[in-house]
Design a protein around this motif. Structure first.
Motif, mmCIF file in Angstrom:
data_model
loop_
_atom_site.group_PDB
_atom_site.id
_atom_site.type_symbol
_atom_site.label_atom_id
_atom_site.label_comp_id
_atom_site.label_asym_id
_atom_site.label_seq_id
_atom_site.Cartn_x
_atom_site.Cartn_y
_atom_site.Cartn_z
ATOM 1 N N VAL A 1 -6.620 -13.534 -1.856
ATOM 2 C CA VAL A 1 -7.446 -13.270 -1.239
ATOM 3 C C VAL A 1 -7.260 -13.123 0.188
ATOM 4 N N LEU A 2 -7.130 -13.840 1.227
ATOM 5 C CA LEU A 2 -6.560 -13.897 2.639
ATOM 6 C C LEU A 2 -5.547 -12.778 2.573
ATOM 7 N N ALA A 3 -4.849 -12.021 1.937
ATOM 8 C CA ALA A 3 -3.778 -11.249 1.909
ATOM 9 C C ALA A 3 -4.456 -10.104 1.710
ATOM 10 N N GLY A 4 -5.366 -10.126 0.926
ATOM 11 C CA GLY A 4 -6.280 -8.915 0.929
ATOM 12 C C GLY A 4 -7.172 -8.035 1.519
ATOM 13 N N LEU A 5 -7.988 -9.455 2.172
ATOM 14 C CA LEU A 5 -8.732 -9.604 3.591
ATOM 15 C C LEU A 5 -8.411 -8.827 3.980
ATOM 16 N N VAL A 6 -6.961 -9.465 5.174
ATOM 17 C CA VAL A 6 -6.259 -8.344 6.040
ATOM 18 C C VAL A 6 -6.186 -7.249 6.061
ATOM 19 N N ILE A 7 -5.355 -7.102 4.800
ATOM 20 C CA ILE A 7 -5.241 -5.375 5.359
ATOM 21 C C ILE A 7 -6.389 -4.618 4.862
#
Length: 679
Positions: free
Chosen positions: A429-435
């Motif tokens: 989830v964090l990876a998706g939000l960052v990108i």
């Protein structure tokens, strides 16, 4: 000529006899070079020497940590005669028969005597001149109103609280002078049920047995677990999670864990507290059976419903606000002795005992004369350290205990489905939000920075509750044989494994989403984000995540509760974000430009130049932030900025090592102060 005997049998935990043929010299110790090798935590590398001097056998202690006792007295050198008893470290008693030391069964309880014991807490006397004789193999209850000092008296018996006056002896030996052996042969069950709710009954016992007997083979461990379950009547419930047990069952499980070290004295603080009458009866019946097997059992209680299970009852009352012994005798004599008919009337009397002569004090203990020496002895009036030194533990013991701690942590996480799911879903989830949130940034530094912050956050949230939630369990095991370094190493391995998995998910999902969201509109940024190998991104995020895990352990070590630990998370994370190149507004510049949080190589140059004090404050404050070199290493590699890259890598390693040192020192400093949890 040397006499060689076998080691302690790892399948039965039986200590061997020690033959000493005339004319031989026998050295006993853990080292393989000794004539008799005993691999036990209380045995030194070269512990004791036995040598014939004419027709007499001379025994010599080789400056061992846990000592050598002859007839109950610690010696440096002594002559043995047939019939003498010898203890080597925490071994069972050996009897010298003229040719060998024969091991004797050590299944009997202890005789305990309190001679004029007084306790001072907070500058005020709480217990006054307590004289008691507790006979081996008896079940003794300590009763009295709430707050009268029952737990303090148990603390004295466990040697965790030091008496301001008087002394305590066991088998006519002073506890103060033989504390290592004494503590190794007592079990202490606190009012709180110290069991791991995420493990089954069988697993609680199995892992506890492995920690307490690191030398034992698996068949011996399984046998101990089986015997423990049968002793407390939990064999039919061995598959149940400890968190699903009733209060009485958890109490019995706590007792079973203490029985793993075959204690001679078992202390229990309010074992029937909060239980219904049926479960109270079950617990007391179990304690009575244990006392009939030879264990001396002492328990405190505030209820009189189970008095008939006791062999003796010791009643504490208040005299001028200080606890004294108001009664010591058989349970049937209690109410008549105070000339009362109900327990309510009895407790009213105990709140103000004006004259001890009104009640038959010490009726069952003729050895407790009032003229027993109770002169104060020198020493601190504050509690002793609860945790003894364990210098004799071998590296093999530590490794096994480390693996047990790791296994317990992994099993606990697997059983906690919500925590396991969050640990695996959060990084994706964090990876998706960052990108998605950084897709329009002009430079790749922004994406790399927030990936680094995410890795740090994941590490912290993974470990911030790990130690604080297990603190009482740790102290219980530490009192037995658990080595602090083994526990801490097990927790580090646990965090390392999970951080590696989380970092891989974080880096992999981010790399997968970059082409979709960054696209051809920002081709230079896209090329930068795709420049470095995925393995490299994973390694750097793993290092940063480990830094976050160490900070989480630091908070968990110092926090007073799980709630307090979680509340400190933002205070630990925000400086990592705010004292950064991106937050300061220089995230869009190249790494060669001057910036308060630019390459560490420009630190001296920047300080020497004239800059506002605010920028210097940011510069100095950012130095301990691992997000600074973490971001730089990732982005410099991606943008082919090699001028200061190697320096940043070294700086990242130094910070990670510094985090490890600080957290380790904090843990060792704090764990010595956790003894109050068991009082």
């Amino acid at each position: 000529m040397n006499a060689v005997v076998d080691n302690i049998d790892p399948t039965t935990l039986q200590w061997p006899d020690i033959p000493v043929p005339i004319g031989t010299i026998v050295v006993v110790g853990r080292s393989s070079s000794c004539s008799v090798q005993l691999t036990h935590a209380s045995i030194g590398r070269r512990h004791t020497q036995l040598a014939w001097n004419g027709s007499h056998l001379e025994i010599l202690d080789l400056d061992s940590r846990f000592g050598t006792l002859v007839n109950g007295v610690r010696i440096r050198q002594a002559m043995l005669k047939p019939g003498d008893t010898v203890r080597i470290g925490s071994s069972p008693p050996y009897r010298f028969d003229g040719q060998r030391l024969r091991v004797e069964v050590d299944g009997q309880g202890m005789n305990i005597d309190l001679h004029g014991v007084s306790v001072i807490r907070g500058g005020a006397k709480r217990l006054d001149r307590i004289n008691l004789h507790i006979q081996t193999g008896s079940l003794v209850g300590i009763i009295g109103p709430s707050g009268v000092g029952k737990s303090l008296l148990l603390g004295c018996l466990s040697s965790t609280i030091e008496a301001a006056e008087g002394q305590i002896t066991f088998d006519n030996l002073p506890v103060r002078e033989h504390q290592d052996y004494y503590r190794s042969r007592i079990g202490f069950v606190t009012q709180d049920d110290l069991v791991d709710g995420s493990l089954t009954v069988n697993e609680n016992l199995y892992y506890s047995a492995q920690i307490r007997h690191p030398d034992a083979a698996r068949p011996a461990i399984r046998k101990m677990v089986e015997e423990g379950l049968n002793a407390v009547g939990l064999a039919a419930d061995h598959h149940k999670l400890a968190g699903h047990l009733s209060g009485g069952q958890r109490k019995r499980l706590s007792v079973a864990i203490e029985l793993l070290l075959t204690p001679r004295l078992l202390l229990l603080d309010e074992p029937t507290s909060g239980l219904d009458p049926h479960r109270q009866a079950n617990v007391m019946d179990m304690l009575r059976r244990l006392s009939r097997q030879g264990i001396t059992v002492v328990c405190s209680t505030h209820t009189l419903d189970t008095l008939h299970y006791l062999d003796r009852v010791v009643v504490l009352g208040l005299k001028d606000g200080v606890a004294v012994v108001a009664f010591d005798g058989e349970p049937g004599q209690l109410l008549p002795a105070f000339n009362v008919r109900t327990t309510a009337d009895l407790f009213d009397r105990l709140m103000g005992v004006e004259r001890l002569s009104q009640v038959p004090v010490n009726t069952a203990a003729p050895s407790q004369a009032s003229d027993i020496d109770s002169a104060p002895h020198p020493g601190s009036l504050e509690p002793l350290s609860l945790i003894p030194s364990r210098k004799a533990v071998t590296g093999r013991h530590m490794m096994r205990q480390t693996l047990v701690v790791l296994q317990k942590s992994l099993v606990g996480l697997r059983r906690d489905r919500v925590s396991l799911l969050l640990a695996l879903v959060q990084p994706a989830v964090l990876a998706g939000l960052v990108i998605m949130s950084q897709q329009n940034q002009p430079r790749s530094a922004f994406v790399h920075f927030f990936l680094v912050v995410s890795a740090f956050w994941l590490g912290m949230t993974l470990t911030v509750r790990e130690i604080v939630k297990e603190r009482k369990l740790y102290v219980r095991d530490r009192l037995a044989t658990l080595v602090p370094n083994a526990y801490f190493a097990g927790k580090l391995l646990y965090a390392t494994i999970l951080v590696a998995i989380q970092s891989l998910i974080l880096a992999g999902i981010a790399r997968l989403l970059v082409p979709w969201f960054v696209g051809l509109r920002h081709e230079p940024v896209l090329n930068s984000l795709s420049q470095s190998p995925l393995l490299f991104d994973w390694v750097i995020l793993f290092f940063v995540g480990c830094g976050g895990a160490l900070i989480g352990y630091l908070i968990s070590t110092l926090a007073t509760s799980e709630r307090a630990a979680v509340a400190l998370l933002p205070l630990a994370l925000l400086p990592q974000v705010l004292l950064s190149r991106v937050a300061f507004g220089d995230g869009g510049q190249s790494w060669g430009d001057d910036s308060p949080v630019g390459p560490i190589a420009s630190f001296g140059k920047y300080v020497a130049a004239t800059h506002p004090i605010q920028e210097l404050f940011v510069l100095v404050g950012s130095l301990p932030m691992i997000t600074r070199p973490g971001t730089a290493v990732l982005d410099m590699f991606a943008t082919n900025d090699w001028d200061n890259w190697a320096i940043e890598v070294g700086y990242l390693g130094v910070l990670l090592l510094g985090y490890l040192c600080v957290t380790t020192m904090a843990f060792h400093w704090a764990e010595r102060r956790w003894d109050s949890m068991l009082r």
